[in-house]
Design a protein around this motif. Structure first.
Motif, PDB file in Angstrom:
ATOM      1  N   ALA A 129       1.118  -9.486  -3.337  1.00 34.41           N
ATOM      2  CA  ALA A 129       0.011  -9.463  -2.379  1.00 34.41           C
ATOM      3  C   ALA A 129      -0.507  -8.038  -2.202  1.00 34.41           C
ATOM      4  O   ALA A 129      -1.719  -7.811  -2.122  1.00 34.41           O
ATOM      5  CB  ALA A 129       0.459 -10.043  -1.036  1.00 34.41           C
ATOM      6  N   ASP A 130       0.405  -7.065  -2.180  1.00 39.22           N
ATOM      7  CA  ASP A 130       0.011  -5.671  -2.054  1.00 39.22           C
ATOM      8  C   ASP A 130      -0.785  -5.225  -3.279  1.00 39.22           C
ATOM      9  O   ASP A 130      -1.806  -4.542  -3.146  1.00 39.22           O
ATOM     10  CB  ASP A 130       1.247  -4.783  -1.869  1.00 39.22           C
ATOM     11  N   ALA A 131      -0.353  -5.631  -4.467  1.00 42.46           N
ATOM     12  CA  ALA A 131      -1.073  -5.264  -5.696  1.00 42.46           C
ATOM     13  C   ALA A 131      -2.485  -5.855  -5.693  1.00 42.46           C
ATOM     14  O   ALA A 131      -3.454  -5.172  -6.048  1.00 42.46           O
ATOM     15  CB  ALA A 131      -0.287  -5.738  -6.911  1.00 42.46           C
ATOM     16  N   HIS A 137      -9.265  -3.329  -2.707  1.00 42.43           N
ATOM     17  CA  HIS A 137      -9.645  -2.399  -1.636  1.00 42.43           C
ATOM     18  C   HIS A 137      -9.394  -0.941  -2.007  1.00 42.43           C
ATOM     19  O   HIS A 137      -8.831  -0.173  -1.209  1.00 42.43           O
ATOM     20  CB  HIS A 137      -8.904  -2.756  -0.338  1.00 42.43           C
ATOM     21  N   ASP A 138      -9.799  -0.548  -3.188  1.00 38.17           N
ATOM     22  CA  ASP A 138      -9.767   0.858  -3.620  1.00 38.17           C
ATOM     23  C   ASP A 138      -8.406   1.515  -3.464  1.00 38.17           C
ATOM     24  O   ASP A 138      -8.311   2.671  -3.041  1.00 38.17           O
ATOM     25  CB  ASP A 138     -10.817   1.688  -2.859  1.00 38.17           C
ATOM     26  N   GLY A 139      -7.345   0.798  -3.761  1.00 35.93           N
ATOM     27  CA  GLY A 139      -6.013   1.385  -3.748  1.00 35.93           C
ATOM     28  C   GLY A 139      -5.346   1.479  -2.396  1.00 35.93           C
ATOM     29  O   GLY A 139      -4.236   2.007  -2.291  1.00 35.93           O
ATOM     30  N   ARG A 140      -5.999   0.965  -1.354  1.00 32.57           N
ATOM     31  CA  ARG A 140      -5.371   1.010  -0.018  1.00 32.57           C
ATOM     32  C   ARG A 140      -4.272  -0.042   0.064  1.00 32.57           C
ATOM     33  O   ARG A 140      -4.461  -1.179  -0.369  1.00 32.57           O
ATOM     34  CB  ARG A 140      -6.402   0.765   1.067  1.00 32.57           C
ATOM     35  N   PRO A 141      -3.131   0.322   0.659  1.00 31.57           N
ATOM     36  CA  PRO A 141      -2.031  -0.653   0.768  1.00 31.57           C
ATOM     37  C   PRO A 141      -2.360  -1.758   1.768  1.00 31.57           C
ATOM     38  O   PRO A 141      -3.166  -1.572   2.684  1.00 31.57           O
ATOM     39  CB  PRO A 141      -0.851   0.190   1.243  1.00 31.57           C
ATOM     40  N   ALA A 167       8.278   2.345   1.474  1.00 34.03           N
ATOM     41  CA  ALA A 167       9.388   3.124   0.920  1.00 34.03           C
ATOM     42  C   ALA A 167       9.346   3.087  -0.606  1.00 34.03           C
ATOM     43  O   ALA A 167       9.560   4.116  -1.262  1.00 34.03           O
ATOM     44  CB  ALA A 167      10.718   2.584   1.435  1.00 34.03           C
ATOM     45  N   GLU A 168       9.050   1.936  -1.190  1.00 33.29           N
ATOM     46  CA  GLU A 168       8.947   1.830  -2.651  1.00 33.29           C
ATOM     47  C   GLU A 168       7.803   2.693  -3.168  1.00 33.29           C
ATOM     48  O   GLU A 168       7.918   3.350  -4.196  1.00 33.29           O
ATOM     49  CB  GLU A 168       8.716   0.381  -3.078  1.00 33.29           C
ATOM     50  N   SER A 169       6.689   2.682  -2.449  1.00 30.56           N
ATOM     51  CA  SER A 169       5.526   3.473  -2.847  1.00 30.56           C
ATOM     52  C   SER A 169       5.865   4.954  -2.829  1.00 30.56           C
ATOM     53  O   SER A 169       5.496   5.704  -3.728  1.00 30.56           O
ATOM     54  CB  SER A 169       4.359   3.173  -1.911  1.00 30.56           C
TER      55      SER A 169
END
Length: 179
Positions: A129-131, A137-141, A167-169
């Motif tokens: 879902a994050d990906a 959305h232009d790389g926004r988490p 934390a993973e990011s």
């Protein structure tokens, strides 16, 4: 003698009756007409009663107090009923979903026990879902509330997953070579 709310209801009833351009059902129009006539009659009787009391012909007794006290509740009930009648959807297919381009919202009925997802499965779904969110959305988490909606999970679990994703990011940023 008649409260201001009574006159507002009368005005609303008359407008409802006269507004022919709206495609209201005949039932709502009939109810509005009966309400308007009833409101006019009640107003006339109330004004006459006030004058009879003011001249001393009729004494104020408990039935008069009860009747006058019941007017606001009756006005509220009749106005609410008229509002419900005028907002009832026409008996045909609902054109709103096609016109707005949004899907029709339906409430799900749970018939059995919900399947529990493991923490690993939830984390994998959160990463996916994050990906998707970052791509759109232009790389926004993705936010915590975005996770709640995407995964259909409660707030505390979404907060935990969002922190793990953050934390993973951070770990990925530290591991990547900077040029």
């Amino acid at each position: 003698m008649a409260p201001a709310g009574h006159h507002r209801r009368l005005r609303h009833d008359v407008r409802s009756r006269l507004a022919r351009r709206n495609p209201w059902q005949q039932r709502a129009r009939g109810f509005a007409q009966a309400n308007a006539i009833g409101a006019i009659a009640t107003s006339i009787i109330g004004n006459a009663g006030y004058h009879l009391i003011a001249t001393g012909i009729v004494a104020i007794s408990w039935p008069i107090v009860v009747l006058v006290g019941a007017v606001p509740a009756a006005v509220l009930g009749l106005t609410a009923h008229l509002h419900a009648l005028t907002t009832v959807a026409a008996s045909g297919p609902d054109p709103a979903p096609a016109a707005t381009g949004r899907p029709k919202v339906r409430t799900r009925v749970r018939t059995g026990q919900a399947k529990r997802r493991t923490d690993a499965a939830l984390l994998k779904a959160a990463q996916e879902a994050d990906a998707r969110h970052r791509a759109e959305h232009d790389g926004r988490p993705i936010s915590r509330d975005g996770l709640r909606l995407a995964l259909r999970i409660a707030g505390p679990k979404a907060t935990e997953l969002r922190r793990r994703l953050a934390a993973e990011s951070t770990d990925r940023k530290e591991a990547s070579p900077h040029s």
